[in-house]
Design a protein around this motif. Structure first.
Motif, mmCIF file in Angstrom:
data_model
loop_
_atom_site.group_PDB
_atom_site.id
_atom_site.type_symbol
_atom_site.label_atom_id
_atom_site.label_comp_id
_atom_site.label_asym_id
_atom_site.label_seq_id
_atom_site.Cartn_x
_atom_site.Cartn_y
_atom_site.Cartn_z
ATOM 1 N N UNK A 148 0.896 -1.232 0.021
ATOM 2 C CA UNK A 148 -0.016 -0.007 0.086
ATOM 3 C C UNK A 148 0.951 1.227 0.150
ATOM 4 N N UNK A 149 0.505 2.588 -0.267
ATOM 5 C CA UNK A 149 1.029 3.673 -0.321
ATOM 6 C C UNK A 149 1.423 3.902 0.920
ATOM 7 N N UNK A 150 0.825 3.616 2.150
ATOM 8 C CA UNK A 150 1.161 4.113 3.331
ATOM 9 C C UNK A 150 2.447 3.082 3.727
ATOM 10 N N UNK A 151 2.509 1.721 3.530
ATOM 11 C CA UNK A 151 3.525 0.832 3.910
ATOM 12 C C UNK A 151 4.933 1.301 2.835
ATOM 13 N N UNK A 152 4.717 1.603 1.743
ATOM 14 C CA UNK A 152 5.756 1.811 0.864
ATOM 15 C C UNK A 152 6.349 3.103 1.324
ATOM 16 N N UNK A 153 5.492 4.345 1.755
ATOM 17 C CA UNK A 153 6.336 5.738 2.094
ATOM 18 C C UNK A 153 6.803 5.345 3.476
ATOM 19 N N UNK A 154 6.193 4.199 4.323
ATOM 20 C CA UNK A 154 6.932 4.104 5.720
ATOM 21 C C UNK A 154 8.297 3.757 5.481
ATOM 22 N N UNK A 155 8.403 2.707 4.674
ATOM 23 C CA UNK A 155 9.646 1.840 4.348
ATOM 24 C C UNK A 155 10.791 2.976 4.014
ATOM 25 N N UNK A 156 10.197 3.800 2.743
ATOM 26 C CA UNK A 156 11.231 4.665 2.165
ATOM 27 C C UNK A 156 11.636 5.748 3.454
ATOM 28 N N UNK A 157 10.704 5.996 4.278
ATOM 29 C CA UNK A 157 11.002 7.048 5.096
ATOM 30 C C UNK A 157 12.235 6.583 6.256
ATOM 31 N N UNK A 158 11.944 5.065 6.535
ATOM 32 C CA UNK A 158 12.710 4.663 7.531
ATOM 33 C C UNK A 158 14.066 4.500 7.136
ATOM 34 N N UNK A 159 14.118 3.981 5.474
ATOM 35 C CA UNK A 159 15.463 3.678 5.262
ATOM 36 C C UNK A 159 16.347 5.015 4.807
ATOM 37 N N UNK A 160 15.517 6.256 4.555
ATOM 38 C CA UNK A 160 16.131 7.526 4.371
ATOM 39 C C UNK A 160 16.912 7.976 5.864
ATOM 40 N N UNK A 161 16.389 7.602 6.917
ATOM 41 C CA UNK A 161 16.991 7.883 8.122
ATOM 42 C C UNK A 161 17.963 6.900 8.499
ATOM 43 N N UNK A 162 18.388 6.030 7.655
ATOM 44 C CA UNK A 162 19.448 5.194 8.051
ATOM 45 C C UNK A 162 19.259 4.141 8.998
ATOM 46 N N UNK A 163 17.690 3.642 9.080
ATOM 47 C CA UNK A 163 17.243 2.736 9.767
ATOM 48 C C UNK A 163 17.237 1.618 8.952
ATOM 49 N N UNK A 164 16.493 0.513 9.564
ATOM 50 C CA UNK A 164 16.301 -0.893 8.957
ATOM 51 C C UNK A 164 14.736 -1.107 9.020
ATOM 52 N N UNK A 165 14.385 -1.851 7.968
ATOM 53 C CA UNK A 165 12.949 -2.325 7.977
ATOM 54 C C UNK A 165 13.014 -3.675 7.750
ATOM 55 N N UNK A 166 11.586 -4.225 7.935
ATOM 56 C CA UNK A 166 11.247 -5.684 7.552
ATOM 57 C C UNK A 166 9.958 -5.711 6.900
ATOM 58 N N UNK A 167 9.878 -6.516 5.637
ATOM 59 C CA UNK A 167 8.700 -6.596 5.024
ATOM 60 C C UNK A 167 8.292 -8.193 5.227
ATOM 61 N N UNK A 168 7.256 -8.491 5.967
ATOM 62 C CA UNK A 168 6.976 -9.813 6.143
ATOM 63 C C UNK A 168 5.974 -10.462 5.469
ATOM 64 N N UNK A 169 6.088 -11.601 5.045
ATOM 65 C CA UNK A 169 5.132 -12.276 4.155
ATOM 66 C C UNK A 169 5.348 -13.544 4.210
#
Length: 728
Positions: free
Chosen positions: A405-426
């Motif tokens: 979703x746009x919300x999840x995609x934007x949250x991932x982009x924002x997290x990575x831009x801050x130098x942090x890490x993210x996980x997408x779980x399926x």
């Protein structure tokens, strides 16, 4: 009775075969065979390994008795371990020999290892022997060190094996025979405990007191993710070791053990003995023998480690006790958590169950007073539990062919831009769970199972996740012969990675699934990649959901939070809640706060609502009430009978006769026979019957009598599953 006169010493020997009873054998003169002795005996034309189970029955004629051929030089299997085999067999309605097979899982370990040839310096070089540069390097390696194996010595000296062999023949080196296995490193109990918080210290001290009592008990450590449960129960481990007892720690999956092994080594200075499917045959022989001899003081392993021949077992820890991976579905069907409690009860020692999301079975035992409980309600240090938000996918649908979703995609982009890490779980491996023809609708099916073939695009194949069948994606449809007409339906983790490539160019992703990651080393390598920044986005399945600590991970996005809610599994809601809570618990485990985004088409479902509200107790209370009202486990009993075989007619006949012979009475209900959801599995047709009973009814004798009423041909198997976890 035996027809020959005169006394003769006989013993009953249980063989690791699906046999209902032990066989009588004669004891040769001068051979001492106490109960539990490991022996070799003739069976037909073969020699078999077995265990002396007690004195002979006296029901076999002396003339028909065969002699025990050999006794192995090992301590006997302890009486408590033999009782455990018998009790597990009775509980699971399995032949005792089939249970014993799990204890005799490395018969090569019964013989001591052969000594290994090594070399050391022979003193002064013999006169007239020339010392080449290569020979001088070999002598230099051996100058102050221990004897070396030939290959190791050649490698360190930078020469060929022929140089080493020639030096031995020339009298420059002496042969030394080393023990076949290196000594097992022992935990260092003098090392300081971890820096525990006040609540952690209180729980640890309570567990230490429990170990000191020297009696059976079961205690649940109920602690949120990141609360330091492992460090707390390490103190109980240390207390048991100090009392001279062996310790077993059960983990649901070996992939969880990488971080755990590092933490154990940090606390005790050495790694424990491991037991799991990733071991080599040599490692299995070494570790099995070390357990039997009492040299292995701490064992960490998967569920099968419960059946090792412990000499002095005094504590069992079941970590992530709620995990369905503790249920063995093939062969002897058992729940390792429950059998661990039985083992502690028989041995008179404590059992510790550990979870952030305890099973309803365990909580029911706590409520009934059978188990004690210790709470760890807060994360260790400054870390806080992550905030959870549900994304309503009915209102925020991704573009066609996309799944974020746009919300999840934007949250991932924002997290990575801050130098942090993210996980997408399926929780779905591969690229797509279904491949079909756009022209005729033909679906690619497994020839051996009632299941679709999953596309694994990175590997270039279709695969069945039930039997392992693999095939290349055909160029034309097998049904209508259309070319290039196949469409991938639905997402797997590979398809999510493809979408990330197209929409999140700043992501340095890796896929983490059971078919790409195996064993502790893979997780250690992943941790190193996260620490170095080589990876900043994980795309993974349930292998990532528990037991791992990634300090830089601050965002978890669940691509399909509804995935586990479909189907008729009585534990579907509980499992989904546990899985999503656990995977969300990977976020914000250090100083930076974490958040969890759940993509759901059912955001009003109780599972989603209680996750967002962090209302675990509310969810568990409603789930318990729903089970109690329907008489389902843990408030009632279920037994599944699975009839299977290669011949559909024979399977249907046995299933029909079982249905006609089903027990009747108050508090009993039998459903079926019916086709299993997986009606064909690994080439075997399958039918299921479900036996439901009140909690007060002992189901094992009823089921044993029930199955005995029906004649089952050799090509048909009737598997009995007490308290089934799988309904496929």
């Amino acid at each position: 009775m035996a027809e020959d006169s005169g006394p003769i010493a006989t013993v009953r020997v249980l063989l690791p075969l699906p046999l209902a009873d032990a066989y009588d054998y004669a004891v040769p003169d001068g051979m001492d065979l106490p109960p539990g002795a490991y022996v070799e005996v003739p069976l037909g034309r073969l020699q078999r390994i077995g265990v002396v189970w007690g004195p002979g029955s006296g029901q076999v004629a002396r003339s028909r008795l065969k002699q025990v051929a050999h006794r192995f030089d090992l301590p006997p299997l302890p009486e408590v371990a033999r009782s455990f085999v018998d009790r597990v067999a009775r509980y699971t309605v399995s032949p005792p020999g089939a249970v014993l097979r799990m204890s005799l899982s490395s018969t090569g370990a019964l013989e001591p290892p052969k000594p290994v040839l090594a070399y050391r310096r022979a003193g002064m070089p013999p006169e007239g022997v020339k010392l080449s540069a290569a020979r001088r390097r070999v002598l230099a390696v051996l100058e102050d060190g221990p004897p070396r194996l030939p290959a190791e010595l050649a490698r360190e000296a930078g020469c060929g094996g022929s140089v080493v062999k020639g030096m031995a023949e020339a009298g420059l080196l002496e042969v030394v025979l080393l023990p076949g296995f290196d000594p097992v490193p022992q935990p260092d109990l003098a090392r300081p405990r971890a820096n525990l918080g006040e609540t952690q210290r209180e729980v640890a001290d309570t567990l230490i007191d429990t170990v000191a009592i020297d009696g059976y008990s079961t205690t649940l450590i109920d602690g949120v993710t990141g609360s330091g449960k492992t460090e707390v129960y390490f103190e109980a481990v240390a207390a048991a070791l100090a009392r001279g007892r062996q310790v077993l720690v059960l983990l649901p999956e070996i992939a969880l053990s990488g971080h755990w092994l590092d933490r154990f080594a940090a606390r005790f200075g050495v790694r424990p003995v491991e037991w799991h499917s990733e071991l080599t045959p040599v490692q299995r022989r070494r570790n099995w023998r070390a357990v039997a001899l009492g040299e292995a003081r701490v064992v960490v392993g998967a569920r099968s480690a419960l059946f090792l021949p412990y000499a002095e077992l005094g504590l069992i820890v079941v970590d992530e006790e709620h995990e369905s991976a503790f249920k063995q579905e093939d062969g002897v069907v058992y729940q390792a958590r429950d059998m661990a409690v039985l083992r502690g009860h028989l041995g008179g020692f404590p059992v510790i169950l550990v979870s952030a999301t305890p099973s309803l079975e365990t909580l029911a035992n706590v409520e009934a007073g059978r188990y004690a409980v210790q709470h760890l309600p807060d994360r260790h240090g400054v870390a806080q539990m992550p905030a959870v938000t549900a994304i309503d996918m009915r209102r925020e649908s991704p573009a066609r062919g996309r799944f974020l979703s746009p919300t999840l995609r934007e949250a991932v982009a924002e997290t990575l831009a801050k130098g942090e890490q993210a996980m997408l779980f399926l929780n779905r491996r591969g690229y797509a769970p279904l491949t079909l023809c756009r022209h005729c609708g033909h679906r690619m099916e497994c020839p051996n199972c009632t299941a679709w073939l999953v596309e694994h695009r990175l590997a270039g194949r279709l695969e069945c996740h039930h039997c392992g069948h693999r095939a290349a994606l055909p160029k034309t449809c097998p049904s209508c012969q259309s070319e290039s007409s196949f469409a991938a339906c639905g997402p797997g983790v590979e398809r999510i990675a493809e979408e990330v490539d197209a929409t999140l160019p700043e992501a340095r992703w890796t896929i983490v699934a059971s078919d790409t990651f195996s064993g502790p080393q893979a997780i250690a390598d992943l941790t190193a990649d996260l620490d170095s920044g080589a990876v900043n986005l994980l795309i993974g399945t349930q292998i990532l959901a528990k037991g791992h600590n990634f300090p830089g991970l601050t965002l978890v996005g669940v691509v399909d939070a509804d995935l586990g809610l479909a189907g008729g599994d009585l534990r579907a809601a509980e499992r989904t809640w546990q899985l999503l809570h656990q995977v969300g618990g990977r976020a914000g485990r250090a100083e930076k706060p974490g958040r969890v985004l759940l993509q759901s088409f059912m955001p009003d479902h109780p599972v989603m609502q209680t996750l967002v509200a962090n209302d675990r107790d509310g969810f568990l209370a409603s789930e318990a009430e729903a089970r109690r009202s329907r008489g389902l486990p843990p408030y009632g009993k279920l037994v599944a009978l699975i009839v299977s075989g290669p011949d559909r007619g024979a399977v249907d006949r046995v299933a029909r006769e079982l249905g006609q012979a089903a027990p009747q009475g108050d508090g009993i209900m039998v459903l079926g026979p019916a086709e299993a959801p997986l009606a064909l599995l690994r080439g075997r047709h399958r039918r299921r019957l479900l036996f439901k009973a009140d909690r007060r009814i002992a189901v094992q004798p009823l089921v044993t009598e029930w199955v005995a009423r029906v004649q089952v041909p050799g090509i048909v198997r009737v598997q009995i599953d007490i308290d089934p976890y799988s309904f496929l």
